[in-house]
Motif scaffolding. Structure first.
Motif, mmCIF file in Angstrom:
data_model
loop_
_atom_site.group_PDB
_atom_site.id
_atom_site.type_symbol
_atom_site.label_atom_id
_atom_site.label_comp_id
_atom_site.label_asym_id
_atom_site.label_seq_id
_atom_site.Cartn_x
_atom_site.Cartn_y
_atom_site.Cartn_z
ATOM 1 N N GLY A 32 -5.377 -6.048 1.216
ATOM 2 C CA GLY A 32 -5.103 -5.455 0.192
ATOM 3 C C GLY A 32 -6.436 -4.698 -0.478
ATOM 4 N N THR A 33 -7.579 -5.692 -0.406
ATOM 5 C CA THR A 33 -8.834 -5.332 -0.957
ATOM 6 C C THR A 33 -9.632 -3.991 -0.037
ATOM 7 O OG1 THR A 33 -9.340 -7.491 -1.919
ATOM 8 C CG2 THR A 33 -11.180 -5.931 -1.488
ATOM 9 N N THR A 76 -2.400 0.771 5.027
ATOM 10 C CA THR A 76 -3.147 -0.265 5.566
ATOM 11 C C THR A 76 -3.112 -0.546 7.015
ATOM 12 O OG1 THR A 76 -2.735 -1.576 3.639
ATOM 13 C CG2 THR A 76 -3.696 -2.866 5.329
ATOM 14 N N ASN A 125 -13.700 1.412 -3.122
ATOM 15 C CA ASN A 125 -12.812 0.221 -3.225
ATOM 16 C C ASN A 125 -12.851 -0.389 -4.748
ATOM 17 O OD1 ASN A 125 -12.603 -0.607 -0.147
ATOM 18 N ND2 ASN A 125 -15.008 -0.069 -0.282
ATOM 19 N N ASN A 161 -8.989 -1.123 -5.755
ATOM 20 C CA ASN A 161 -8.404 -2.040 -5.075
ATOM 21 C C ASN A 161 -8.975 -3.561 -5.308
ATOM 22 O OD1 ASN A 161 -8.112 0.383 -3.371
ATOM 23 N ND2 ASN A 161 -6.829 -0.973 -2.040
ATOM 24 N N THR A 202 -7.671 -1.849 1.863
ATOM 25 C CA THR A 202 -7.022 -0.725 2.157
ATOM 26 C C THR A 202 -7.416 0.530 2.084
ATOM 27 O OG1 THR A 202 -4.666 -2.178 1.868
ATOM 28 C CG2 THR A 202 -4.659 0.450 1.607
ATOM 29 N N ASN A 203 -8.176 0.806 0.790
ATOM 30 C CA ASN A 203 -8.690 2.290 0.727
ATOM 31 C C ASN A 203 -10.158 2.380 1.826
ATOM 32 O OD1 ASN A 203 -8.174 4.341 -0.727
ATOM 33 N ND2 ASN A 203 -9.689 4.189 -1.799
ATOM 34 N N SER A 250 0.858 -1.166 -0.071
ATOM 35 C CA SER A 250 0.154 0.071 0.131
ATOM 36 C C SER A 250 0.777 1.361 -0.006
ATOM 37 C CB SER A 250 -0.921 0.086 1.386
ATOM 38 O OG SER A 250 -0.262 0.398 2.475
#
Length: 263
Positions: free
Chosen positions: A172-173, A222, A128, A131, A175-176, A83
């Motif tokens: 990762g998915t 993250t 999202n 990501n 993170t935002n 990230s």
């Protein structure tokens, strides 16, 4: 805080926020085509997450637990570093004018520094979608393995590794979404604020350090676990010096251009 309605002359000279001239122009670049891409990615991504999670749970055994815990921690650490790498790259290099990736992927980073609270007004899809796009390939690969290999082979050879990959994908998915929560000061669920307070995910106070101009540190968004050690060794600064020396490109030149935009 509450956004005030300003006339055009006043809005042109706003230092930051939704009324900043650059922020308004960048927000207007969010297109129906981009929205459609985000919808497709979110639906497919979460369908694959559900599919793969079911198969992982069916293969779970108590003897796997130490490796699963190790996989969760390793997945969080690597997701945090990735990230930061993506955040640093998009903040520091490139331009909104670049074909395809400029408006689609660099634009949100430029908007975010001018109007940091814009992300709190984005819905789940806009927050999202990108990501979800990034994690589609590893999710598809995992789903293929579950279909192509026997449960015995998966349990013996792949289970600990797939747990690590799945945890990396989950971090990762989201993170935002975690990044959005770090800018949200009202109305967060209690479990989110607890995770922030325990520094399991990016805390709000921690992320404020990045938003001090010129936005050149604390890029990991993250968990934020790696921000301090990477800052202590000057990781991002050394990397920028190397790239600038090789290419002659100045770090954050495009970011500064949008921040100084007044009309």
């Amino acid at each position: 805080g509450q956004q005030l309605e300003l006339d055009e002359d006043d809005a042109a000279y706003c230092r930051w926020g939704a009324q900043h001239a650059g922020a308004r122009e960048l927000a207007a670049l969010y297109s129906p085509g981009k929205r459609f891409q985000e919808w497709c990615c979110v639906v497919l991504c979460f369908s694959l997450i559900a599919h793969n999670l079911v198969h992982l749970l069916l293969l779970a055994r108590w003897e796997h637990m130490p490796l699963v815990i190790l996989g969760v921690v390793a997945g969080a650490l690597i997701a945090d570093f990735l990230s930061g790498l993506v955040h640093w790259g998009a903040d520091t290099w490139g331009s909104v004018e670049l074909p395809v990736v400029g408006k689609a992927f660099i634009r949100p980073f430029r908007e975010h520094h001018i109007d940091p609270t814009a992300i709190t007004r984005h819905d789940f899809i806009e927050t999202n979608g990108d990501n979800c796009l990034v994690t589609l390939l590893p999710l598809l690969n995992m789903a293929y393995k579950f279909r192509a290999r026997s449960p015995e082979a998966l349990e013996q050879l792949y289970y600990p590794w797939e747990c690590f990959v799945f945890c990396l994908i989950i971090f990762g998915t989201f993170t935002n979404q975690i990044h959005k929560w770090s800018h949200t000061y009202f109305g967060l669920p209690r479990w989110v604020t607890l995770l922030q307070d325990w520094h399991v995910i990016l805390p709000r106070k921690h992320h404020r350090i990045h938003h001090v101009s010129p936005h050149e540190t604390y890029f990991c968004i993250t968990t934020g676990w790696l921000n301090y050690p990477l800052e202590k060794i000057g990781f991002w600064r050394r990397l920028e010096d190397l790239i600038q020396g090789l290419t002659g490109e100045k770090p954050r030149a495009d970011d500064m251009k949008w921040a100084q935009k007044i009309k």
